[in-house]
Motif scaffolding. Sequence first.
Motif, PDB file in Angstrom:
ATOM      1  N   GLY A  13       1.078  -1.314   0.003  1.00  0.00           N
ATOM      2  CA  GLY A  13       0.121  -0.128   0.037  1.00  0.00           C
ATOM      3  C   GLY A  13       0.830   1.273   0.108  1.00  0.00           C
ATOM      4  O   GLY A  13       0.509   2.190  -0.656  1.00  0.00           O
ATOM      5  N   LEU A  64       2.391   1.669  -3.465  1.00  0.00           N
ATOM      6  CA  LEU A  64       1.191   2.105  -4.427  1.00  0.00           C
ATOM      7  C   LEU A  64       1.215   3.657  -4.119  1.00  0.00           C
ATOM      8  O   LEU A  64       1.104   4.588  -5.140  1.00  0.00           O
ATOM      9  CB  LEU A  64       0.195   1.421  -4.253  1.00  0.00           C
ATOM     10  N   GLU A  65       1.116   3.941  -3.126  1.00  0.00           N
ATOM     11  CA  GLU A  65       0.803   5.565  -2.786  1.00  0.00           C
ATOM     12  C   GLU A  65       1.998   6.438  -3.277  1.00  0.00           C
ATOM     13  O   GLU A  65       1.802   7.273  -3.860  1.00  0.00           O
ATOM     14  CB  GLU A  65       0.690   5.729  -1.259  1.00  0.00           C
ATOM     15  N   LEU A  68      -4.760  -0.353   1.812  1.00  0.00           N
ATOM     16  CA  LEU A  68      -5.029  -0.612   0.477  1.00  0.00           C
ATOM     17  C   LEU A  68      -6.052   0.107   0.080  1.00  0.00           C
ATOM     18  O   LEU A  68      -5.783   0.553  -1.111  1.00  0.00           O
ATOM     19  CB  LEU A  68      -5.218  -2.237   0.008  1.00  0.00           C
ATOM     20  N   VAL A 127      -5.268   2.718  -3.503  1.00  0.00           N
ATOM     21  CA  VAL A 127      -5.755   1.881  -4.935  1.00  0.00           C
ATOM     22  C   VAL A 127      -6.831   2.776  -5.323  1.00  0.00           C
ATOM     23  O   VAL A 127      -6.954   3.029  -6.796  1.00  0.00           O
ATOM     24  CB  VAL A 127      -6.233   0.500  -4.421  1.00  0.00           C
ATOM     25  N   ALA A 170      -6.366   4.678  -8.980  1.00  0.00           N
ATOM     26  CA  ALA A 170      -7.317   4.527 -10.272  1.00  0.00           C
ATOM     27  C   ALA A 170      -7.843   5.666 -10.672  1.00  0.00           C
ATOM     28  O   ALA A 170      -8.078   5.965 -11.833  1.00  0.00           O
ATOM     29  CB  ALA A 170      -8.426   3.506  -9.698  1.00  0.00           C
ATOM     30  N   SER A 229     -13.516   9.493  -7.009  1.00  0.00           N
ATOM     31  CA  SER A 229     -12.466   8.681  -6.520  1.00  0.00           C
ATOM     32  C   SER A 229     -12.383   8.664  -4.955  1.00  0.00           C
ATOM     33  O   SER A 229     -12.258   7.739  -4.182  1.00  0.00           O
ATOM     34  CB  SER A 229     -11.156   8.891  -7.132  1.00  0.00           C
ATOM     35  N   ILE A 235     -10.515  -3.891  -2.282  1.00  0.00           N
ATOM     36  CA  ILE A 235      -9.736  -3.653  -3.488  1.00  0.00           C
ATOM     37  C   ILE A 235     -10.531  -3.604  -4.746  1.00  0.00           C
ATOM     38  O   ILE A 235     -10.360  -2.515  -5.400  1.00  0.00           O
ATOM     39  CB  ILE A 235      -8.680  -4.444  -3.421  1.00  0.00           C
ATOM     40  N   ALA A 243     -12.654  -0.159  -4.686  1.00  0.00           N
ATOM     41  CA  ALA A 243     -11.577   0.842  -5.027  1.00  0.00           C
ATOM     42  C   ALA A 243     -11.466   0.850  -6.242  1.00  0.00           C
ATOM     43  O   ALA A 243     -11.256   2.098  -7.115  1.00  0.00           O
ATOM     44  CB  ALA A 243     -10.346   0.710  -4.092  1.00  0.00           C
ATOM     45  N   LEU A 244     -11.130  -0.301  -7.135  1.00  0.00           N
ATOM     46  CA  LEU A 244     -10.933  -0.180  -8.506  1.00  0.00           C
ATOM     47  C   LEU A 244     -12.024   0.404  -9.491  1.00  0.00           C
ATOM     48  O   LEU A 244     -12.032   0.759 -10.396  1.00  0.00           O
ATOM     49  CB  LEU A 244     -10.552  -1.403  -8.899  1.00  0.00           C
TER      50      LEU A 244
END
Length: 612
Positions: free
Chosen positions: A97, A100-101, A273, A277, A281, A559, A603, A606-607
């Motif tokens: 996580g 990703l950030e 996460l 995510v 996205a 988002s 997840i 979130a996508l």
Amino acid sequence: MTQDPFVSRLRPFLVVWPLIGLAAGLAARWAGHDGLASALWIAASAPVLAVLLAEIVGGLRRGDFGLDIVAALSMSAAIVIGEHLAAAIVALMYAGGQYLEGFAERRAQREMTALLARVPRSAMLHVDGALEEVPVERIEPGDRLLVRRGDVVPVDGRVAGGVAVLDQSALTGESMPVRLGDGDDVLSGSTNAGDAFDLEATRTAADSTYAGVVRLAEEAQRSRAPMARMADQYAMVFLGVTVLLAGLTGWLTAEPVRVVAVLVVATPCPLILAVPVALMAGISRAAKSGILIKSGKALEMLARVRALVIDKTGTLTAGTAHIVDTHVAPGISPSELLRMAASLDQASKHIIAETLVAAARAQGLALSVPTTVEDTPGAGLTGRVDGRLVSVGGFQYVSARVGDAELRKLSRDRHPGAVGVAVAIDGKAAGLIILADTVREGSEELLRRLRAGGIERIVLATGDRMDVARFVSTGLGLDLVRADLTPDQKVLVVLSERKNGPVMMIGDGVNDAPALAAADLGVAMGARGAAASSEAADVVLLVDHLDRILPAMAIARRSRAIALQSVVVGMGLSIAAMLAAAAGHLQPVEGALLQEVIDVAVIFNALRALRG
């Protein structure tokens, strides 16, 4: 929490290491080596936990609390009570996580490199009757420099003979070139749009205007208000619930296995996460619409802005001169006037001459080849077109050839900021071509929709003159117009608007870079704007359409809403699972598996930010 640069470089290792350790441990358990499996899982978790604890200590010293504490508690408790597999899973989820950030920020952040790249490194210095290229650091007040066409003026100075035609739009927002004569002051950072001229330096490079803009932008970037991560806002609530439930379970049941099950289920993967995510996205979705959002924090702030400070030149207006009117003498049409003027102007590299030539070609006019052209730099041209004597230039240049009174008959009132190009044919005034920077089409509707979308206050901030700013803003319904602003004054405008909520600044010039860096959210017109503004901004519109900010805000809000939904639902499911574990309905292994199901669910939710 703020990431240390050294820790940021470790992020890829901190993702790969627990992944390898987790896989190796599963293989060892499959082969019947439980002790080896536990050792591998502990080894997989240890580096992540060590870095995490170091970050927590540093954060606590700054009074910074976040989801990192929840992750450290879950990982440490899992190791202590022997749930080594759970510890390895939490380590992998946390490190993933964080990576990703960080990736969302690194994909576009280059920290002002273009602003610094535009700083002149050398200058042409007159030395004993010759020219020598020297580093700008060697220039002293009184030195005489040659500024060539297209050069960025390296230091503040004054014109030393001749005429200088300068594009100062990057510094002042003035869209039209400025003509300066002998002894007039010149700002560093201006671009020479005319012929080469001599400059007498009045300041060193370090003390000059452009160096001050660079320093101002860097200081504003360092001093800007931090954007809080959404997940951190919920982490302390989740931590409190986890500690309370685990403590009550141990006190009421005196069964360690239930406490273990509660702690295993409490791994904060939905928090770790779901937010990065969903935000990544959203960033990807925005990129497809020509909008570069540099970080998840910027996306969050874009969804929350309430005040807008907007630049004029190149942002609210097109940023380039266009023909807005033509005054012609009897016997000549506007198209023929433009054709004759543009034909002669093919012999000039002046920016206004290039504008007239481009306009004539856009109208499909057949341009003739000029002959016997005489060019007076910065003033005008005289030559023959189709055998006729044509003069094109400023009012004074042409009136000297046809008479002031004759030309004034064609001159009528025009709006502030407009430039008149006079044309004479065969010794008689033929007309005036009026050029001006115009407001972008649809600007009024755009500002109305921004207000409907939650922007409560809109302020125009420009380095241009007040009469030009007021003329351009007529009918746009702005709350405030500020003009004649220097870069540092633009920063003060941005800071003063913070009392009305998070501030978004939209600009495109070098002079906007400090204000973009100081705003809660800086938005740059990246298609045609200065590279410096793109580097200082958090969001870059990759196409030259200001209305792209509307879908950018819509994507950001969607988002953020999806991220919030994922966090709340994930936390709710985790708390429900903790209650079940406390009641004895879930064993630690079952809790770990259920937690992974929750992770997958949040997840996938979130996508959804990738769509729509």
